[in-house]
Design a protein around this motif. Structure first.
Motif, PDB file in Angstrom:
ATOM      1  N   GLY A 165       0.800  -1.216   0.000  1.00 55.14           N
ATOM      2  CA  GLY A 165       0.000   0.000   0.000  1.00 55.14           C
ATOM      3  C   GLY A 165       0.826   1.256   0.000  1.00 55.14           C
ATOM      4  O   GLY A 165       0.292   2.355  -0.111  1.00 55.14           O
ATOM      5  N   LEU A 190      -0.870  -1.104  -6.318  1.00 54.77           N
ATOM      6  CA  LEU A 190      -2.034  -0.943  -5.456  1.00 54.77           C
ATOM      7  C   LEU A 190      -2.507   0.508  -5.372  1.00 54.77           C
ATOM      8  O   LEU A 190      -3.707   0.771  -5.516  1.00 54.77           O
ATOM      9  N   TRP A 239      -4.174   1.364  -8.698  1.00 55.70           N
ATOM     10  CA  TRP A 239      -5.470   0.688  -8.857  1.00 55.70           C
ATOM     11  C   TRP A 239      -6.535   1.353  -7.995  1.00 55.70           C
ATOM     12  O   TRP A 239      -7.660   1.599  -8.463  1.00 55.70           O
ATOM     13  N   ARG A 240      -6.205   1.646  -6.753  1.00 59.91           N
ATOM     14  CA  ARG A 240      -7.188   2.282  -5.875  1.00 59.91           C
ATOM     15  C   ARG A 240      -7.569   3.676  -6.379  1.00 59.91           C
ATOM     16  O   ARG A 240      -8.721   4.098  -6.262  1.00 59.91           O
ATOM     17  N   VAL A 269     -10.106   3.190  -9.089  1.00 60.94           N
ATOM     18  CA  VAL A 269     -11.412   2.778  -8.590  1.00 60.94           C
ATOM     19  C   VAL A 269     -12.174   3.960  -7.982  1.00 60.94           C
ATOM     20  O   VAL A 269     -13.391   4.099  -8.168  1.00 60.94           O
ATOM     21  N   THR A 270     -11.470   4.814  -7.265  1.00 62.75           N
ATOM     22  CA  THR A 270     -12.142   5.888  -6.516  1.00 62.75           C
ATOM     23  C   THR A 270     -12.209   7.212  -7.266  1.00 62.75           C
ATOM     24  O   THR A 270     -12.865   8.145  -6.790  1.00 62.75           O
ATOM     25  N   LYS A 275     -13.140  -3.001 -11.205  1.00 62.57           N
ATOM     26  CA  LYS A 275     -13.661  -1.815 -10.515  1.00 62.57           C
ATOM     27  C   LYS A 275     -15.018  -2.105  -9.880  1.00 62.57           C
ATOM     28  O   LYS A 275     -15.274  -1.725  -8.737  1.00 62.57           O
ATOM     29  N   GLU A 311     -14.569  -4.311  -6.780  1.00 64.39           N
ATOM     30  CA  GLU A 311     -14.008  -3.585  -5.640  1.00 64.39           C
ATOM     31  C   GLU A 311     -15.027  -2.622  -5.036  1.00 64.39           C
ATOM     32  O   GLU A 311     -15.131  -2.506  -3.808  1.00 64.39           O
ATOM     33  N   ARG A 352     -16.364  -2.708  -1.159  1.00 63.10           N
ATOM     34  CA  ARG A 352     -16.252  -1.570  -0.234  1.00 63.10           C
ATOM     35  C   ARG A 352     -17.610  -1.195   0.346  1.00 63.10           C
ATOM     36  O   ARG A 352     -17.706  -0.809   1.526  1.00 63.10           O
ATOM     37  N   SER A 360     -10.950  -1.429   5.334  1.00 60.93           N
ATOM     38  CA  SER A 360     -10.057  -0.618   4.500  1.00 60.93           C
ATOM     39  C   SER A 360      -8.752  -1.343   4.164  1.00 60.93           C
ATOM     40  O   SER A 360      -8.087  -1.017   3.182  1.00 60.93           O
ATOM     41  N   ILE A 407      -7.865  -6.017   0.133  1.00 55.58           N
ATOM     42  CA  ILE A 407      -7.459  -5.759  -1.251  1.00 55.58           C
ATOM     43  C   ILE A 407      -8.240  -6.753  -2.110  1.00 55.58           C
ATOM     44  O   ILE A 407      -7.730  -7.831  -2.440  1.00 55.58           O
TER      45      ILE A 407
END
Length: 238
Positions: free
Chosen positions: A6, A23, A26-27, A30-31, A118, A121, A125, A132, A135
């Motif tokens: 992370g 990571l 990728w996050r 997604v966000t 996506k 994930e 979430r 949090s 993964i």
């Protein structure tokens, strides 16, 4: 000092958020919710100073370069099939089913694969808001002329695991599988699978390495690549 999962050094150069194979990248994908720039009336736009008009135009071009993906029937089918396989594989101890997305170049295979990841994930979430540290999705690409160690290193790179140059493939695989299990990985997206050449010894062993990971990591594996039915991946004992 080594970095833990992370924490990536890629973000320091300003381009880490563009690397889906890490990571943080990728996050971020997604966000990300792109901000919509204000559309100025032509009279106001033409009255801006040259530098301010250029900045405004750049912001609009940047916005249009990140428009939302259209949910085509193919993308919907990949997402539906992927989610269904994840449900089917949830309690499987072995013999988990995977999914292959194949087609000519530039036909949206990577888009379909990343949209599936996506979606998975985002749903994870929402269902587990206090997880949090989880993964749920791993995204890697197969390097050209891939070897078993190169495949293992792609997994380690995603997690940013502090791998020593003296580590062998067994050490790397054990670390990757341990983190994947602890982080509750449910989907592994493997792109550019056509880079595996099973006609060579290294390529065949790299294919075996992917199968080994699919058996060790309790997740659904989804692959994408160019014309996979013609590459020899679906023929022979492997």
């Amino acid at each position: 000092m080594s970095r833990g999962p992370g924490q990536s050094g890629d973000s320091a150069d300003g381009y880490g958020h563009l690397q889906l194979t890490t990571l943080p990248g990728w996050r971020g994908f997604v966000t990300e919710i792109p901000a919509v720039p204000e559309l100025l009336p032509e009279a106001i736009w033409s009255g801006l100073a040259d530098d301010k008009r250029a900045c405004y135009d750049d912001d609009r071009i940047d916005h249009h370069s990140r428009l939302l993906v259209v949910q085509t029937p193919t993308i919907r089918q990949v997402i539906t099939s992927g989610r269904r396989l994840i449900q089917m594989n949830k309690n499987a101890h072995y013999g988990r089913c995977g999914l292959m997305v194949s087609g000519p170049a530039r036909t949206g295979k990577t888009t379909a694969l990343t949209q599936l990841g996506k979606t998975v994930e985002v749903i994870h979430r929402r269902r587990h808001p206090n997880s949090s540290s989880d993964i749920p999705v791993i995204y890697i690409t197969v390097p050209p002329a891939a070897t078993p160690k190169m495949i293992a290193m792609e997994f380690a790179r995603f997690f940013d695991l502090p791998i020593s140059t003296r580590s062998n493939i067994t050490d790397i695989a054990d670390a990757v599988c341990g983190v994947s299990t602890d982080a509750h990985v449910t989907l592994v997206a493997v792109d550019e699978l056509h880079n595996l050449n099973t006609a060579t010894r290294a390529g065949a062993e790299a294919s075996d390495t992917l199968k080994y990971f699919s058996e060790r990591i309790p997740a659904t594996f989804v692959y994408a690549g160019i014309s996979l039915e013609r590459t020899g991946l679906l023929s022979g004992p492997r």
